[in-house]
Design an enzyme around this catalytic site. Structure first.
Site, mmCIF file in Angstrom:
data_model
loop_
_atom_site.group_PDB
_atom_site.id
_atom_site.type_symbol
_atom_site.label_atom_id
_atom_site.label_comp_id
_atom_site.label_asym_id
_atom_site.label_seq_id
_atom_site.Cartn_x
_atom_site.Cartn_y
_atom_site.Cartn_z
ATOM 1 C CG HIS A 130 -23.343 -48.179 -0.750
ATOM 2 N ND1 HIS A 130 -23.256 -49.063 0.307
ATOM 3 C CD2 HIS A 130 -23.345 -48.936 -1.874
ATOM 4 C CE1 HIS A 130 -23.215 -50.294 -0.176
ATOM 5 N NE2 HIS A 130 -23.256 -50.251 -1.480
ATOM 6 C CD GLU A 134 -21.197 -51.433 2.024
ATOM 7 O OE1 GLU A 134 -20.301 -50.827 1.418
ATOM 8 O OE2 GLU A 134 -21.631 -52.546 1.641
ATOM 9 N N GLY A 187 -23.530 -58.424 -0.192
ATOM 10 C CA GLY A 187 -22.378 -59.163 0.318
ATOM 11 C C GLY A 187 -22.739 -60.443 1.043
ATOM 12 C CB SER A 242 -25.639 -61.284 -3.860
ATOM 13 O OG SER A 242 -25.245 -61.109 -2.503
HETATM 14 P P1 13P Z 1 -22.290 -57.180 -3.447
HETATM 15 O O1 13P Z 1 -22.452 -57.278 -4.951
HETATM 16 O O2 13P Z 1 -20.923 -57.565 -2.989
HETATM 17 O O3 13P Z 1 -23.410 -57.857 -2.734
HETATM 18 O O4 13P Z 1 -22.419 -55.611 -3.105
HETATM 19 C C1 13P Z 1 -23.503 -54.901 -3.583
HETATM 20 C C2 13P Z 1 -23.270 -53.457 -3.341
HETATM 21 O O5 13P Z 1 -23.347 -52.981 -2.226
HETATM 22 C C3 13P Z 1 -22.915 -52.625 -4.493
HETATM 23 O O6 13P Z 1 -22.953 -51.269 -4.172
#
Ligand code: 13P
Length: 261
Positions: free
Chosen positions: A102, A104, A180, A220
């Protein structure tokens, strides 16, 4: 070949195990009320490690039409790796899916394509399905280099995985600038990159792999935009963050097919 769309909710670091049980129960009620038809889509909950056992108990106990999985895994099998969780441990909890790479994890934990590739292989060896994430940051998108960037990531994360395994795995295209932020990629943006990923898979791993691999879009995604995104020929599902924490919203996303059937 028909690919069953996979709508997966990535809860990220949200909800303790008691709250998790509540959300799964709420989701189950919502899906039951409207009669969720599993042949048209597959729904999965990608939850924090501490929630897996509780989520498993509710899903198995109530025979819910939901799969579940983890957000990360160790690249090691066992031993002195304090704080890590092995693929074997997740398989024992009957996880179906494990998200690897991911953005992140790439950003905050410096995960490389090589490490993500090693993690994906551990997930496959343990009999689960990796959801392997790729995606470009805003500067790369602004420079128009998203396709070459994502294909380089794809090459790295799939290296050495046999074609018959590639056919069964999931790749999630998540443009980092759309995560996000409320800024969703257009359906055409999603198709451009997802289509390029499938062409790459076809070139390197062959037709069976290209026709089987499921490619998700993430960033999103909401009930309001999922239908247009899912209408793209190379988009086989969504990896949903924020909107997966709301039962009704996620249920609508899982049942996107109602709008077109
Ligand atoms: P959002 O849907 O909150 O933008 O996050 C996407 C995401 O990173 C799913 O792994």
């Amino acid at each position: 070949m028909a690919r069953t769309p996979l709508l997966a909710g990535n809860w990220k670091m949200n909800l303790n195990h008691i709250e998790a049980t509540g959300l799964v129960e709420q989701l189950a009620w919502t899906l039951k009320d409207v009669k969720y038809e599993r042949e048209f889509s597959e729904a999965a909950l990608i939850v924090p490690f501490t929630n897996i056992r509780s989520v498993q108990t509710v899903i198995e106990g109530d025979r819910l039409p939901l799969r579940y999985g983890a957000q990360d895994v160790s690249a090691h099998d066992a031993g002195a790796f304090t704080g890590e969780i092995s693929a074997g441990m997740l398989a024992k909890l009957k996880c179906s899916y494990v998200v690897v790479g991911h953005s992140e994890r790439r950003e905050y934990h410096d995960e490389s394509n090589e490490l993500i590739n090693a993690k994906a292989k551990k997930v496959i060896e343990a009999g689960m399905t990796p959801i392997i994430c790729v995606g470009e940051v805003l500067e790369i998108r602004k420079a128009g280099d998203q396709v070459s960037h994502v294909l380089a990531q794809t090459k790295g994360v799939l290296a050495g995985i046999p074609s018959e395994q590639v056919a069964k795995l999931v790749i999630a295209y998540e443009p980092v600038w759309a995560i996000g932020t409320g800024e969703v990629a257009t359906p055409a943006d999603a198709q451009e990159v997802c289509g390029a990923i499938r062409s790459y898979v076809r070139e390197v791993f062959g037709d069976e792999a290209a026709d089987g691999v499921r490619i998700q879009y993430g960033g999103s995604v909401t009930a309001a935009n999922v239908v247009d995104i899912m209408a793209q020929p190379d988009v086989d599902g969504a990896l949903v963050g924020g909107a997966s924490l709301k039962a009704e919203e996620f249920a609508k996303i899982v049942m996107f097919y109602r709008a077109v059937r």
